[in-house]
Design a protein around this motif. Structure first.
Motif, short mmCIF file in Angstrom:
data_model
loop_
_atom_site.label_atom_id
_atom_site.label_comp_id
_atom_site.label_asym_id
_atom_site.label_seq_id
_atom_site.Cartn_x
_atom_site.Cartn_y
_atom_site.Cartn_z
N TYR A 1 -3.17 46.22 -0.38
CA TYR A 1 -1.93 46.50 0.33
C TYR A 1 -2.05 46.06 1.78
N GLN A 2 -3.17 46.39 2.42
CA GLN A 2 -3.32 46.09 3.83
C GLN A 2 -3.24 44.57 4.08
N ARG A 3 -3.88 43.77 3.24
CA ARG A 3 -3.81 42.32 3.42
C ARG A 3 -2.40 41.81 3.24
N ARG A 4 -1.65 42.37 2.30
CA ARG A 4 -0.28 41.93 2.09
C ARG A 4 0.55 42.20 3.34
N VAL A 5 0.35 43.36 3.94
CA VAL A 5 1.07 43.69 5.17
C VAL A 5 0.72 42.69 6.26
N HIS A 6 -0.55 42.31 6.37
CA HIS A 6 -0.94 41.33 7.38
C HIS A 6 -0.25 39.99 7.12
N GLY A 7 -0.20 39.57 5.84
CA GLY A 7 0.46 38.31 5.50
C GLY A 7 1.93 38.34 5.86
N GLU A 8 2.60 39.44 5.59
CA GLU A 8 4.03 39.56 5.93
C GLU A 8 4.22 39.55 7.44
N ALA A 9 3.36 40.26 8.16
CA ALA A 9 3.47 40.28 9.62
C ALA A 9 3.23 38.89 10.20
N LEU A 10 2.24 38.19 9.65
CA LEU A 10 1.97 36.83 10.12
C LEU A 10 3.15 35.91 9.81
N ALA A 11 3.72 36.05 8.64
CA ALA A 11 4.87 35.21 8.28
C ALA A 11 6.02 35.41 9.27
N GLU A 12 6.25 36.63 9.70
CA GLU A 12 7.31 36.88 10.68
C GLU A 12 7.02 36.17 12.00
N LEU A 13 5.73 36.07 12.35
CA LEU A 13 5.36 35.42 13.61
C LEU A 13 5.59 33.90 13.58
N LEU A 14 5.78 33.33 12.41
CA LEU A 14 6.05 31.89 12.32
C LEU A 14 7.36 31.52 13.02
N TYR A 15 8.23 32.49 13.22
CA TYR A 15 9.51 32.24 13.88
C TYR A 15 9.41 32.33 15.40
N SER A 16 8.23 32.67 15.91
CA SER A 16 8.05 32.81 17.35
C SER A 16 8.20 31.46 18.05
N PRO A 17 8.81 31.46 19.24
CA PRO A 17 8.87 30.21 20.00
C PRO A 17 7.55 29.89 20.70
N SER A 18 6.59 30.80 20.63
CA SER A 18 5.30 30.61 21.29
C SER A 18 4.49 29.52 20.59
N GLU A 19 4.13 28.48 21.35
CA GLU A 19 3.33 27.39 20.78
C GLU A 19 1.95 27.90 20.35
N VAL A 20 1.42 28.88 21.06
CA VAL A 20 0.12 29.46 20.71
C VAL A 20 0.20 30.09 19.33
N LEU A 21 1.25 30.88 19.08
CA LEU A 21 1.42 31.51 17.77
C LEU A 21 1.73 30.48 16.69
N GLN A 22 2.51 29.46 17.03
CA GLN A 22 2.84 28.43 16.05
C GLN A 22 1.59 27.69 15.58
N GLU A 23 0.60 27.62 16.45
CA GLU A 23 -0.65 26.98 16.06
C GLU A 23 -1.58 27.96 15.34
N ALA A 24 -1.63 29.19 15.80
CA ALA A 24 -2.60 30.17 15.28
C ALA A 24 -2.18 30.78 13.94
N VAL A 25 -0.92 31.05 13.74
CA VAL A 25 -0.47 31.76 12.54
C VAL A 25 -0.74 30.97 11.26
N PRO A 26 -0.42 29.66 11.20
CA PRO A 26 -0.76 28.93 9.97
C PRO A 26 -2.25 28.97 9.65
N ARG A 27 -3.09 28.94 10.68
CA ARG A 27 -4.53 29.02 10.47
C ARG A 27 -4.92 30.38 9.89
N ALA A 28 -4.30 31.43 10.40
CA ALA A 28 -4.59 32.77 9.88
C ALA A 28 -4.10 32.89 8.43
#
Length: 138
Positions: A1-28
């Motif tokens: 369950y915990q990993r699924r929550v992390h995946g969902e939270a990371l997926a939401e971050l894909l919409y961030s305008p932050s270039e740092v997050l746009q690079e880091a989230v796909p790697r995570a």
């Protein structure tokens, strides 16, 4: 369950305008999807379409990270159609003309998995033992 929550939270971050997050989230996401159940959770979270959107970024590292994540999802036969339907084929074809050998390689790897869903000939598989998650640099 915990990993699924992390995946969902990371997926939401894909919409961030932050270039740092746009690079880091796909790697995570790439790290999480090494477990097949995580790929299911990542697709269910709606991450595929924003990953495809990141393939249009002007930042090479963002494009390459998104391509790695999409390659990881498309390598699972249960999700390759979803990646194709989200529009990944065209931007991955564009990435094949990148000046970066690593970007060209990951685009080619992803396209191999999308080939059954396209009308174009299947690209030849690169000679390798599979993706190297540490080779995500330009």
């Amino acid at each position: 369950y915990q990993r699924r929550v992390h995946g969902e939270a990371l997926a939401e971050l894909l919409y961030s305008p932050s270039e740092v997050l746009q690079e880091a989230v796909p790697r995570a996401l790439w790290g999480l999807m090494q477990v097949p159940e995580q790929r299911d959770a990542i697709v269910a979270s709606g991450a595929v379409e924003p990953l495809v959107r990141l393939l249009h970024s002007s930042i090479p590292e963002v494009k390459q990270g998104a391509a790695w994540a999409l390659h990881g999802l498309a390598s699972d036969p249960a999700h390759s159609q979803t990646v194709h339907d989200a529009g990944a084929h065209g931007p991955l074809m564009d990435l094949k003309s990148s000046s970066s050998p690593a970007a060209r390689q990951v685009a080619q790897r992803a396209l191999v998995h999308l080939a059954p869903h396209t009308d174009t000939p299947r690209p030849s598989s690169p000679v390798s033992n599979g993706p190297d998650p540490n080779d995500m640099t330009l």
